[in-house]
Design a protein around this motif. Structure first.
Motif, PDB file in Angstrom:
ATOM      1  N   PRO A 503       6.386  20.316  -2.615  1.00 30.67           N
ATOM      2  CA  PRO A 503       6.665  20.814  -1.267  1.00 30.67           C
ATOM      3  C   PRO A 503       8.156  21.029  -1.055  1.00 30.67           C
ATOM      4  CG  PRO A 503       6.147  18.466  -1.202  1.00 30.67           C
ATOM      5  CD  PRO A 503       5.902  18.923  -2.601  1.00 30.67           C
ATOM      6  N   GLY A 530       3.937  23.902   1.251  1.00 33.13           N
ATOM      7  CA  GLY A 530       3.200  23.063   0.312  1.00 33.13           C
ATOM      8  C   GLY A 530       3.012  21.637   0.772  1.00 33.13           C
ATOM      9  N   ALA A 531       3.031  21.417   2.092  1.00 33.57           N
ATOM     10  CA  ALA A 531       2.945  20.053   2.623  1.00 33.57           C
ATOM     11  C   ALA A 531       1.672  19.869   3.428  1.00 33.57           C
ATOM     12  CB  ALA A 531       4.154  19.747   3.497  1.00 33.57           C
ATOM     13  N   ASP A 532       1.086  18.690   3.282  1.00 31.98           N
ATOM     14  CA  ASP A 532      -0.043  18.315   4.128  1.00 31.98           C
ATOM     15  C   ASP A 532       0.436  17.631   5.397  1.00 31.98           C
ATOM     16  OD1 ASP A 532      -1.918  19.237   2.209  1.00 31.98           O
ATOM     17  OD2 ASP A 532      -1.692  17.366   1.092  1.00 31.98           O
ATOM     18  N   THR A 533       1.512  16.869   5.279  1.00 28.83           N
ATOM     19  CA  THR A 533       2.087  16.190   6.443  1.00 28.83           C
ATOM     20  C   THR A 533       3.603  16.324   6.400  1.00 28.83           C
ATOM     21  OG1 THR A 533       2.218  14.050   5.290  1.00 28.83           O
ATOM     22  CG2 THR A 533       0.215  14.497   6.561  1.00 28.83           C
ATOM     23  N   THR A 534       4.198  16.421   7.587  1.00 28.01           N
ATOM     24  CA  THR A 534       5.654  16.459   7.715  1.00 28.01           C
ATOM     25  C   THR A 534       6.050  15.495   8.819  1.00 28.01           C
ATOM     26  OG1 THR A 534       5.699  18.784   7.059  1.00 28.01           O
ATOM     27  CG2 THR A 534       7.677  17.907   8.117  1.00 28.01           C
ATOM     28  N   THR A 566       5.061  15.719   2.651  1.00 30.95           N
ATOM     29  CA  THR A 566       4.208  15.164   1.598  1.00 30.95           C
ATOM     30  C   THR A 566       3.051  16.115   1.342  1.00 30.95           C
ATOM     31  OG1 THR A 566       4.752  12.920   2.324  1.00 30.95           O
ATOM     32  CG2 THR A 566       2.836  13.177   0.882  1.00 30.95           C
ATOM     33  N   GLY A 567       2.827  16.430   0.062  1.00 33.42           N
ATOM     34  CA  GLY A 567       1.723  17.310  -0.312  1.00 33.42           C
ATOM     35  C   GLY A 567       1.177  16.928  -1.660  1.00 33.42           C
TER      36      GLY A 567
END
Length: 646
Positions: A503, A530-534, A566-567
């Protein structure tokens, strides 16, 4: 190998030719076919294992050539071999020179991996090879897994033998998805289980074989032909016998149901031959005894459906069964095909190659199972037969009589605990129907964790092959082995799965190093890919993305905005430092927006216009919580004192 050799039939050509074979030659040619170079019984001829034999998972060879010299126990047989700069270099000066260096030890089951790089090559047909079974003195015969510089050619990847007559026997050919070329590091590996092997190129399977010629004491080797090749990170790892679990990067194992039963009469040597030529790794057949106790290959409990006779197989003698026509019912060209005895089938497999998934059909006594085991042992086929059955008692008899034979339990519906019954019976595979597995696909992971493979029956549709492959199934029993081999070939040509991209993240709204006064209201945010959470934070306190920062309440001085994304590809962070500066404009903004009463605002702004900072601080402190809200008064006092001290 020299490009003048007669190439083995490619897997793709074999697949395309299966339909032709089904309509033509088989009944007349099977008995007369020349034998393959397949040992009668590799396990019977192998030397007895030493007390210190490696256990599965043990690393037998692990060499990175950092010593600057040839490792102890490595023997140069031919050509030039030298260590330089942390690499082993092998040189062959002509296409006729098979430069080789031997090492390692004899292992029935192992993984051989290395990094190889062609430095120079006379042409695209020159090659390097991993020696899978090579005597320590390098003498013929030996077996190798070969990679040409032109790996994308139809024979860019090969399994081959150098025979006792010092001639080439190329058993299997294929291509890699990319060219090795020169100057490029390629990670190569071969997993060997007895006479079976899988070839991996940069982590993906590109070829498999059931025809590795094994010896009693051959070890490993590296070979070079007409090229100079650099090697690094050579590792030999002992594996558990069998290799029934599908390695990462490999397609489904192809198991031909009753032979190639969609193209030839089932459970005959003809259907076995079609399956073998189509590229099936396993031939699945059924066994049950005749009236006189001779094991025969037949699915039904009567001969009515698949022969010109009638009656129960257990009510007919071997002589009566031998007189029946088991081919005409399928197609005229198969007239005269016979119901094979198990002994005849084992002879055929032993001489022509292939492995047998043998189903003990129906209830068998211990003595009847013992006769099946005797036939397998008498023909030296214990290392190439896998026994399965719906009958738990039959599997128990096999376990007691021949613990060396791998066992699989057939199921139409799943057991309450497939792992538990697998442990109880000592199973190498749990073999459910496709419908049963579809109801509880979660058992795949449970069984794999216990080291138990899954061979699913009987699946002929490509959409189901795709689903089963994605679910992690190891093998598929199918009536259409040629089609599944072709589907596997397409699978191998897919682009290699790429690891998830790492990410990225950056801070938005405030430039790094910015100086702001309290009259400003910047928006703090984070832009990520490319992240699931920021997660965004200010001075360590979480902050919602896009928050308008109220600089009236922040202490004067430095602050830090930080973002963490995070990804699947990992984590990424970014940070921005900024400073809240004390200015008359900022102080005026605090006073005017402080919700102080009109008198306080008028008094403070009059003093601010004249630059009376000390008086502002004293008056605001006196009015805190009365004419001026306490929080605002605190900021006014601090900033006025700062301005007074300049």
């Amino acid at each position: 190998m020299p490009i003048t050799h007669t190439p083995a039939r490619s897997r793709r050509a074999t697949m395309l030719g299966a339909a032709v074979l089904a309509a033509a030659v088989l009944p007349l040619t099977i008995a007369a076919a020349a034998p393959e170079n397949v040992p009668e019984n590799a396990s019977a001829t192998a030397a007895a294992p030493a007390a210190t034999a490696p256990q599965p998972g043990d690393v037998v060879v692990d060499e990175d050539f950092s010593s600057g010299r040839l490792p102890d126990g490595w023997t140069t047989v031919e050509g030039q071999w030298a260590v330089s700069g942390g690499r082993l270099y092998g040189t062959s000066t002509s296409s006729g020179q098979q430069s080789r260096i031997t090492f390692g030890r004899h292992l029935a089951d192992f993984r051989f991996e290395a990094t190889a790089r062609f430095e120079t090559a006379a042409d695209a047909a020159r090659w390097t090879a991993l020696g899978l079974d090579v005597p320590a003195d390098g003498a013929v015969p030996w077996s190798i897994a070969t990679m040409r510089t032109g790996t994308t050619a139809a024979n860019g990847i090969e399994f081959a033998q150098r025979t006792a007559a010092n001639a080439w026997n190329v058993t299997d050919t294929g291509s890699a998805p990319a060219a090795a070329g020169t100057g490029r590091d390629v990670k190569v590996a071969v997993e060997v289980h007895g006479g079976t092997a899988r070839w991996f190129f940069d982590g993906r399977e590109v070829l498999r074989t059931t025809r590795v010629q094994r010896s009693a004491d051959g070890g490993q080797a590296l070979l070079v032909n007409g090229a100079k090749v650099a090697f690094d990170d050579v590792r030999i790892t002992a594996l558990a016998p069998g290799g029934y679990l599908r390695p990462a990067g490999s397609p489904l194992t192809v198991i031909a149901h009753r032979g190639a039963s969609s193209a030839a009469p089932e459970n005959t040597l003809a259907s076995d031959e079609v399956a073998r030529r189509a590229g099936a790794e396993w031939i699945e057949n059924d066994v049950q005894p005749s009236k006189d106790g001779i094991p025969h290959v037949l699915h039904d409990d009567t001969v009515n459906r698949t022969t010109n006779g009638t009656g129960a197989i257990r009510g007919l003698t071997a002589a009566q069964l031998a007189a029946l026509d088991a081919g005409s019912w399928f197609a005229p060209q198969y007239a005269g095909a016979r119901i094979p005895t198990l002994a005849a089938q084992l002879d055929d497999l032993r001489t022509r190659g292939g492995k047998l998934l043998l189903e003990i059909k129906g209830a068998h006594t211990r003595d009847e199972v013992a006769r099946i085991v005797q036939d397998i042992r008498d023909h030296g086929m214990t290392d190439r037969v896998f026994v399965q059955s719906f009958e738990v008692d039959a599997l128990r008899h096999v376990r007691d009589l021949a613990p060396e034979l791998p066992r699989g339990l057939l199921r139409s519906t799943l057991d309450a605990d497939p792992v538990a019954i697998s442990a109880e019976l000592g199973l190498a595979a749990y073999n459910p129907s496709d419908a049963a597995l579809s109801a509880r696909p979660g058992v795949i992971a449970d069984l794999h964790k216990a080291g138990v493979a899954l061979m699913v029956w009987t699946v002929d549709a490509a959409n189901r092959w795709q689903s089963l492959e994605a679910a992690g199934v190891d093998g598929v029993i199918t009536n259409r082995p040629a089609e599944l081999v072709g589907w596997n070939s397409a699978f191998l040509q897919r682009p290699a799965p790429q690891p998830p991209a790492a990410p990225t993240v950056r801070i938005t709204g405030i430039a790094d190093g910015a100086t702001l006064d309290r009259a400003q209201t910047p928006l703090a945010g984070a832009a990520a890919t490319g992240a699931d959470t920021t997660v965004l934070s200010l001075d360590g306190t979480p902050l919602a993305d896009g928050t308008a920062l109220d600089l009236r309440t922040l202490p004067a001085g430095p602050h830090m905005l930080r973002a963490e994304a995070t990804g699947a590809g990992g984590k990424a962070t970014a940070s921005t430092a900024f400073t809240v500066a004390v200015t008359p404009t900022g102080l005026a903004h605090v006073i005017l927006t402080s919700k102080a009463d009109d008198n306080a605002v008028a008094t403070l702004t009059t003093m601010l216009a004249h630059g009376h900072w000390k008086q502002i601080a004293q008056w605001a402190d006196n009015q805190a919580g009365r004419g001026i809200p306490a929080a605002a008064a605190k900021t006014v006092v601090a900033d006025a004192n700062t301005l007074a001290g300049r």
